[in-house]
Scaffold this motif. Sequence first.
Motif, PDB file in Angstrom:
ATOM      1  N   ASP A 102     104.058  -1.620  21.519  1.00 20.92           N
ATOM      2  CA  ASP A 102     103.438  -0.296  21.525  1.00 20.92           C
ATOM      3  C   ASP A 102     104.020   0.534  22.651  1.00 20.92           C
ATOM      4  OD1 ASP A 102     101.380  -0.458  19.416  1.00 20.92           O
ATOM      5  OD2 ASP A 102     100.487  -1.993  20.704  1.00 20.92           O
ATOM      6  N   VAL A 103     103.856   1.861  22.491  1.00 17.59           N
ATOM      7  CA  VAL A 103     104.264   2.814  23.521  1.00 17.59           C
ATOM      8  C   VAL A 103     103.088   3.735  23.795  1.00 17.59           C
ATOM      9  CG1 VAL A 103     105.802   4.740  24.071  1.00 17.59           C
ATOM     10  CG2 VAL A 103     106.688   2.761  22.828  1.00 17.59           C
ATOM     11  N   ALA A 104     102.803   3.931  25.072  1.00 20.78           N
ATOM     12  CA  ALA A 104     101.785   4.901  25.494  1.00 20.78           C
ATOM     13  C   ALA A 104     102.500   5.958  26.329  1.00 20.78           C
ATOM     14  CB  ALA A 104     100.698   4.216  26.313  1.00 20.78           C
ATOM     15  N   LEU A 105     102.186   7.219  26.086  1.00 23.76           N
ATOM     16  CA  LEU A 105     102.852   8.311  26.796  1.00 23.76           C
ATOM     17  C   LEU A 105     102.118   8.731  28.059  1.00 23.76           C
ATOM     18  CD1 LEU A 105     103.970  10.473  23.729  1.00 23.76           C
ATOM     19  CD2 LEU A 105     105.304   8.780  25.022  1.00 23.76           C
ATOM     20  N   ASN A 106     100.955   8.102  28.311  1.00 18.99           N
ATOM     21  CA  ASN A 106     100.218   8.360  29.556  1.00 18.99           C
ATOM     22  C   ASN A 106      99.252   7.197  29.798  1.00 18.99           C
ATOM     23  OD1 ASN A 106      97.467   9.022  28.425  1.00 18.99           O
ATOM     24  ND2 ASN A 106      98.645  10.653  27.435  1.00 18.99           N
ATOM     25  N   GLY A 107      98.660   7.195  30.970  1.00 17.87           N
ATOM     26  CA  GLY A 107      97.787   6.100  31.354  1.00 17.87           C
ATOM     27  C   GLY A 107      96.553   5.947  30.491  1.00 17.87           C
ATOM     28  N   LEU A 108      96.021   7.055  30.009  1.00 22.50           N
ATOM     29  CA  LEU A 108      94.822   6.989  29.159  1.00 22.50           C
ATOM     30  C   LEU A 108      95.140   6.297  27.834  1.00 22.50           C
ATOM     31  CD1 LEU A 108      91.849   7.731  29.181  1.00 22.50           C
ATOM     32  CD2 LEU A 108      92.461   9.936  28.167  1.00 22.50           C
ATOM     33  N   GLU A 109      96.279   6.660  27.226  1.00 22.56           N
ATOM     34  CA  GLU A 109      96.698   5.985  25.990  1.00 22.56           C
ATOM     35  C   GLU A 109      96.894   4.493  26.246  1.00 22.56           C
ATOM     36  OE1 GLU A 109     100.184   7.683  24.171  1.00 22.56           O
ATOM     37  OE2 GLU A 109      99.281   9.674  24.051  1.00 22.56           O
ATOM     38  N   ALA A 110      97.462   4.159  27.395  1.00 17.57           N
ATOM     39  CA  ALA A 110      97.719   2.750  27.736  1.00 17.57           C
ATOM     40  C   ALA A 110      96.423   1.963  27.814  1.00 17.57           C
ATOM     41  CB  ALA A 110      98.474   2.657  29.056  1.00 17.57           C
ATOM     42  N   VAL A 111      95.440   2.509  28.506  1.00 22.65           N
ATOM     43  CA  VAL A 111      94.150   1.830  28.653  1.00 22.65           C
ATOM     44  C   VAL A 111      93.505   1.621  27.290  1.00 22.65           C
ATOM     45  CG1 VAL A 111      91.805   2.188  29.522  1.00 22.65           C
ATOM     46  CG2 VAL A 111      93.763   2.484  31.043  1.00 22.65           C
ATOM     47  N   ASN A 112      93.599   2.614  26.412  1.00 20.48           N
ATOM     48  CA  ASN A 112      93.042   2.469  25.065  1.00 20.48           C
ATOM     49  C   ASN A 112      93.744   1.353  24.295  1.00 20.48           C
ATOM     50  OD1 ASN A 112      91.133   4.483  25.424  1.00 20.48           O
ATOM     51  ND2 ASN A 112      92.477   6.085  24.656  1.00 20.48           N
ATOM     52  N   LEU A 113      95.059   1.236  24.456  1.00 17.24           N
ATOM     53  CA  LEU A 113      95.805   0.169  23.784  1.00 17.24           C
ATOM     54  C   LEU A 113      95.476  -1.198  24.378  1.00 17.24           C
ATOM     55  CD1 LEU A 113      99.287   1.898  23.416  1.00 17.24           C
ATOM     56  CD2 LEU A 113      97.769   1.206  21.541  1.00 17.24           C
ATOM     57  N   LEU A 114      95.278  -1.253  25.684  1.00 19.56           N
ATOM     58  CA  LEU A 114      95.009  -2.541  26.348  1.00 19.56           C
ATOM     59  C   LEU A 114      93.697  -3.160  25.906  1.00 19.56           C
ATOM     60  CD1 LEU A 114      96.267  -1.695  29.920  1.00 19.56           C
ATOM     61  CD2 LEU A 114      97.105  -3.550  28.460  1.00 19.56           C
TER      62      LEU A 114
END
Length: 128
Positions: A31-43
């Motif tokens: 996966d790719v997240a373009l910001n920290g908020l997207e990353a946390v949601n993916l995690l």
Amino acid sequence: MKIKVLVVDDNEVSVSLMKNYFNNSEVTIMDVALNGLEAVNLLSDNNYDVILLDLIMPVRDGFYVLDYLKDNKINIPVIVVSSYNESDTIRKVSEYGVKYYALKPFNLDDIKTRIIDLYNNKVNNDSI
């Protein structure tokens, strides 16, 4: 063996280069997240082996992700990839347990080696 990587970086050119480089290798960008908020949601939904994390991003930065990992006791090895080269920042990142800090532009062969090393260390430590 496929090593599942989450890339957190708002630089779409850099992300594209990584995707092309890791295509058909033992490292796969899940996966790719373009910001920290997207990353946390993916995690919260996925199980990654390694995270490649930029520090400077819109919405939420890399430290937001590092705080989330620490607060939730998520033990996924992190490689910081950033163009930000200041000793205070590098020291602060190391306090989160980050094992490797790569300055952009980085060598993809080196990043691949680090990903494999971190994965192998995690697998060996988890089996003890």
